[in-house]
Design an enzyme around this catalytic site. Structure first.
Site, short mmCIF file in Angstrom:
data_model
loop_
_atom_site.label_atom_id
_atom_site.label_comp_id
_atom_site.label_asym_id
_atom_site.label_seq_id
_atom_site.Cartn_x
_atom_site.Cartn_y
_atom_site.Cartn_z
N ASN A 132 -7.51 -3.53 14.01
CA ASN A 132 -8.71 -3.74 13.42
C ASN A 132 -8.99 -4.86 12.47
OD1 ASN A 132 -8.10 -2.70 11.36
ND2 ASN A 132 -9.36 -0.63 11.36
N GLU A 140 -9.57 -2.11 5.28
CA GLU A 140 -10.07 -1.48 6.31
C GLU A 140 -11.42 -2.57 6.50
OE1 GLU A 140 -8.72 0.03 8.53
OE2 GLU A 140 -7.89 1.70 7.87
N ASP A 143 0.96 -1.25 0.05
CA ASP A 143 0.07 -0.25 -0.02
C ASP A 143 0.81 1.19 0.21
OD1 ASP A 143 0.91 -0.57 2.51
OD2 ASP A 143 -0.98 -1.33 3.08
#
Length: 268
Positions: free
Chosen positions: A142, A149, A70
């Site tokens: 998370n 995400e 990324d």
């Protein structure tokens, strides 16, 4: 999925590096290595162990190609917190992978459309290189892989993503306050990641225990992007005791890691 649990961070790094080298031998035999590279603190020990392997003559990355997971949108790739510059410092200069053979998603362009087109081309570049032989991964608190995400499509491709508030808070320590943390990124998609020959994920610390349990033993769900590893035929998770603390099937993972050496075969 193989779950390997070690006592110390040094053991985690050594075992993870051994599995990267094994994956290159199994999935890239006879070809120059193609590595998928993650940033963050989790894989740093792994990279040091790969450097040791180079010094000992067990590995050579001088002809390797690297693809970053990324990149932030809105900061130049020469910025000290860009993921390209981070990988140059923490991987290229450590294991001997030439910087000109490191590819990162395009986070700077004249328009959003240009960034999106470059993202689509990124997947094509991976395919043109023969695919990623081994993808190195960390996992966010998370459950994110790369910057996928929670809520990311399980078959997603390299694309533009909004960073979650939790991710920006976690990364604020690298910037002069959260207001300086980019809000968007370009990330390999979960579908892109799953195309690698082998996945090697490293996680340490009690802060990852709940996430690892959800990734390994929870349902396959976009709410925990890391759970997509359950779909991969050659995924290896290397954990320390703290990160493995939430696993309910710990005894089984330890037995499985022992291999077939103690298995008794009976002819019926």
């Amino acid at each position: 999925m193989r779950v390997l649990i070690a006592n110390t961070a040094d053991d985690v790094a050594r075992i993870a590096a051994d599995n990267v080298l094994e994956g290159l031998a199994n999935h890239g035999a006879g070809a120059d290595p193609v590595l998928g590279l993650a940033t963050g603190s989790s894989p740093l020990g792994l990279y040091r162990e790969l450097a040791r392997a180079v010094t000992e003559g067990r590995a050579d990355f001088s002809r390797a190609t690297g693809f970053a997971l990324d990149e932030y949108i809105g900061i130049p790739d020469t910025h000290e917190q860009s993921y390209r510059q981070t990988l140059v410092n923490e991987v290229c200069q450590v294991i001997g992978l030439p910087a000109q053979q490191l590819h990162t998603p395009q986070g700077m362009a004249s328009s959003l459309q240009a960034i999106e087109e470059a993202a689509r081309n990124y997947d094509q570049g991976i395919a043109a290189a023969g695919g990623i032989h081994v993808q190195i991964l960390g996992i966010g608190s998370n459950g994110h892989l790369g910057f996928n995400e929670p809520g990311s499509a399980l078959r997603s491709r390299t694309r533009v993503k909004r960073l979650a508030a939790k991710t920006r808070q976690d990364n604020a320590r690298f910037f002069d306050g959260i207001e300086h943390v980019p809000t968007h990124c370009v990330t390999q998609g979960l579908g892109t990641i799953l195309e690698a020959g082998r996945l090697v994920l490293v996680a340490t610390g009690e802060g990852k225990a709940e996430t690892i349990a959800a990734c390994v033993e929870g349902p396959l769900t976009a709410s925990c992007p890391g759970s997509v590893l359950q779909l991969h035929p050659d995924a290896v998770l290397v954990l320390d005791e703290a990160a493995a603390a939430g696993l309910k099937l710990r005894e089984y993972y330890d037995d499985a890691a022992a291999g077939l050496s103690d298995m008794q075969l009976r002819v019926l």
